[in-house]
Design a protein around this motif. Structure first.
Motif, PDB file in Angstrom:
ATOM      1  N   VAL A   1      28.433   0.748  40.357  1.00 52.87           N
ATOM      2  CA  VAL A   1      27.200   1.007  39.604  1.00 52.87           C
ATOM      3  C   VAL A   1      26.492   2.102  40.392  1.00 52.87           C
ATOM      4  O   VAL A   1      25.917   1.845  41.446  1.00 52.87           O
ATOM      5  CB  VAL A   1      26.325  -0.258  39.480  1.00 52.87           C
ATOM      6  N   LEU A   2      26.573   3.325  39.895  1.00 52.74           N
ATOM      7  CA  LEU A   2      26.127   4.506  40.639  1.00 52.74           C
ATOM      8  C   LEU A   2      24.919   5.135  39.971  1.00 52.74           C
ATOM      9  O   LEU A   2      24.853   5.204  38.739  1.00 52.74           O
ATOM     10  CB  LEU A   2      27.281   5.512  40.685  1.00 52.74           C
TER      11      LEU A   2
ATOM     12  N   ASP B   1      28.130  -4.325  48.461  1.00 58.23           N
ATOM     13  CA  ASP B   1      27.676  -3.297  49.384  1.00 58.23           C
ATOM     14  C   ASP B   1      26.925  -2.226  48.611  1.00 58.23           C
ATOM     15  O   ASP B   1      27.361  -1.808  47.544  1.00 58.23           O
ATOM     16  CB  ASP B   1      28.861  -2.667  50.121  1.00 58.23           C
ATOM     17  N   LEU B   2      25.793  -1.813  49.153  1.00 63.33           N
ATOM     18  CA  LEU B   2      25.061  -0.669  48.637  1.00 63.33           C
ATOM     19  C   LEU B   2      25.348   0.489  49.566  1.00 63.33           C
ATOM     20  O   LEU B   2      25.225   0.342  50.790  1.00 63.33           O
ATOM     21  CB  LEU B   2      23.551  -0.931  48.622  1.00 63.33           C
ATOM     22  N   LEU B   3      25.723   1.623  49.000  1.00 60.87           N
ATOM     23  CA  LEU B   3      25.980   2.816  49.816  1.00 60.87           C
ATOM     24  C   LEU B   3      25.053   3.925  49.353  1.00 60.87           C
ATOM     25  O   LEU B   3      24.948   4.205  48.159  1.00 60.87           O
ATOM     26  CB  LEU B   3      27.449   3.238  49.690  1.00 60.87           C
TER      27      LEU B   3
ATOM     28  N   GLU C   1      20.413   9.372  36.375  1.00 64.02           N
ATOM     29  CA  GLU C   1      21.690   9.235  35.690  1.00 64.02           C
ATOM     30  C   GLU C   1      22.372   7.986  36.239  1.00 64.02           C
ATOM     31  O   GLU C   1      22.357   7.746  37.447  1.00 64.02           O
ATOM     32  CB  GLU C   1      22.571  10.445  35.949  1.00 64.02           C
ATOM     33  N   LEU C   2      22.978   7.207  35.354  1.00 60.02           N
ATOM     34  CA  LEU C   2      23.618   5.954  35.717  1.00 60.02           C
ATOM     35  C   LEU C   2      25.083   6.007  35.305  1.00 60.02           C
ATOM     36  O   LEU C   2      25.401   6.387  34.180  1.00 60.02           O
ATOM     37  CB  LEU C   2      22.906   4.797  34.996  1.00 60.02           C
ATOM     38  N   LEU C   3      25.972   5.637  36.225  1.00 64.29           N
ATOM     39  CA  LEU C   3      27.407   5.603  35.956  1.00 64.29           C
ATOM     40  C   LEU C   3      27.923   4.204  36.244  1.00 64.29           C
ATOM     41  O   LEU C   3      27.697   3.661  37.328  1.00 64.29           O
ATOM     42  CB  LEU C   3      28.150   6.608  36.842  1.00 64.29           C
ATOM     43  N   ILE C   4      28.627   3.637  35.276  1.00 64.66           N
ATOM     44  CA  ILE C   4      29.346   2.377  35.461  1.00 64.66           C
ATOM     45  C   ILE C   4      30.811   2.750  35.498  1.00 64.66           C
ATOM     46  O   ILE C   4      31.323   3.372  34.558  1.00 64.66           O
ATOM     47  CB  ILE C   4      29.067   1.388  34.310  1.00 64.66           C
ATOM     48  N   ALA C   5      31.506   2.394  36.593  1.00 68.42           N
ATOM     49  CA  ALA C   5      32.854   2.934  36.770  1.00 68.42           C
ATOM     50  C   ALA C   5      33.764   1.993  37.549  1.00 68.42           C
ATOM     51  O   ALA C   5      33.324   1.022  38.162  1.00 68.42           O
ATOM     52  CB  ALA C   5      32.770   4.277  37.504  1.00 68.42           C
TER      53      ALA C   5
ATOM     54  N   ARG D   1      20.534  11.896  50.021  1.00 71.05           N
ATOM     55  CA  ARG D   1      21.131  12.974  49.220  1.00 71.05           C
ATOM     56  C   ARG D   1      21.055  12.682  47.726  1.00 71.05           C
ATOM     57  O   ARG D   1      21.727  13.333  46.940  1.00 71.05           O
ATOM     58  CB  ARG D   1      22.585  13.212  49.630  1.00 71.05           C
ATOM     59  N   ASN D   2      20.228  11.702  47.322  1.00 74.85           N
ATOM     60  CA  ASN D   2      19.968  11.394  45.911  1.00 74.85           C
ATOM     61  C   ASN D   2      21.215  10.922  45.168  1.00 74.85           C
ATOM     62  O   ASN D   2      21.456  11.286  44.026  1.00 74.85           O
ATOM     63  CB  ASN D   2      19.311  12.578  45.201  1.00 74.85           C
ATOM     64  N   LEU D   3      22.015  10.095  45.852  1.00 75.71           N
ATOM     65  CA  LEU D   3      23.166   9.446  45.236  1.00 75.71           C
ATOM     66  C   LEU D   3      23.353   8.113  45.956  1.00 75.71           C
ATOM     67  O   LEU D   3      23.366   8.066  47.182  1.00 75.71           O
ATOM     68  CB  LEU D   3      24.433  10.294  45.382  1.00 75.71           C
ATOM     69  N   GLU D   4      23.467   7.067  45.175  1.00 76.97           N
ATOM     70  CA  GLU D   4      23.669   5.730  45.744  1.00 76.97           C
ATOM     71  C   GLU D   4      24.525   4.935  44.779  1.00 76.97           C
ATOM     72  O   GLU D   4      24.570   5.238  43.589  1.00 76.97           O
ATOM     73  CB  GLU D   4      22.343   5.023  45.969  1.00 76.97           C
ATOM     74  N   TYR D   5      25.227   3.941  45.327  1.00 78.71           N
ATOM     75  CA  TYR D   5      25.995   3.090  44.433  1.00 78.71           C
ATOM     76  C   TYR D   5      26.193   1.687  44.994  1.00 78.71           C
ATOM     77  O   TYR D   5      26.171   1.478  46.194  1.00 78.71           O
ATOM     78  CB  TYR D   5      27.345   3.709  44.059  1.00 78.71           C
TER      79      TYR D   5
END
Length: 155
Positions: free
Chosen positions: A55-56, A146-148, A68-72, A127-131
């Motif tokens: 879940v990004l 885990d949250l990265l 923006e949301l990505l499910i992958a 860096r404005n990206l997390e998942y």
């Protein structure tokens, strides 16, 4: 507040495949299940059958609280979009919900901790990206995810 620990690690680039959507702080709790259902339909699996599962979010705009949301996952199938998780330095927090199914509050608490407590004094910038990374650890009697958070050294 839960006992949260942040660790830094270098992550290799990885290609994942998923469904993109627009979301916001106000709509993410509805957008995530909707996009997850689209993802699972595309890969022909039931919820929870795909691990790892991502879940990004990226490109968060604090003025509008939109992102923006990505499910992958690792599975490629039409019409899923390919996305490469950038190689680089990431901050990791392992999250365990207080009650084995209440992920939302636990994830929210960890994100607040990362951005308001850990990051300001860390010497790093986001860096404005997390998942969220859901793996076999995410199921069972003592689940965790885990949250990265993508980070870089401050200039």
């Amino acid at each position: 507040m839960a006992n949260l620990t942040v660790t830094l690690e270098t992550v290799e680039a990885q290609e994942i495949h998923g469904v993109w959507g627009k979301s916001s702080d106000r709509t993410v709790s509805k957008d995530t299940p909707r996009l997850s259902a689209e993802y699972y339909r595309a890969v022909g699996k039931k919820e929870g059958e795909v691990l790892p599962f991502y879940v990004l979010s990226r490109n968060y705009d604090p003025r509008t609280e939109a992102f923006e949301l990505l499910i992958a996952g690792d599975l490629a199938a039409p019409p899923l979009a390919a996305f490469t998780l950038e190689a680089g330095l990431y901050a990791r927090i392992t999250v365990r919900p207080k009650l084995g199914f209440l992920w939302g509050p636990a994830v929210g608490e960890a994100k607040r901790y990362f951005y308001t407590k850990w990051l300001p004094g860390s010497g790093y910038a986001a860096r404005n990206l997390e998942y969220e990374l859901h793996t076999e650890k995410s199921v069972g009697k003592a689940p965790s995810i885990d949250l990265l958070f993508a980070v870089r050294g401050k200039d």
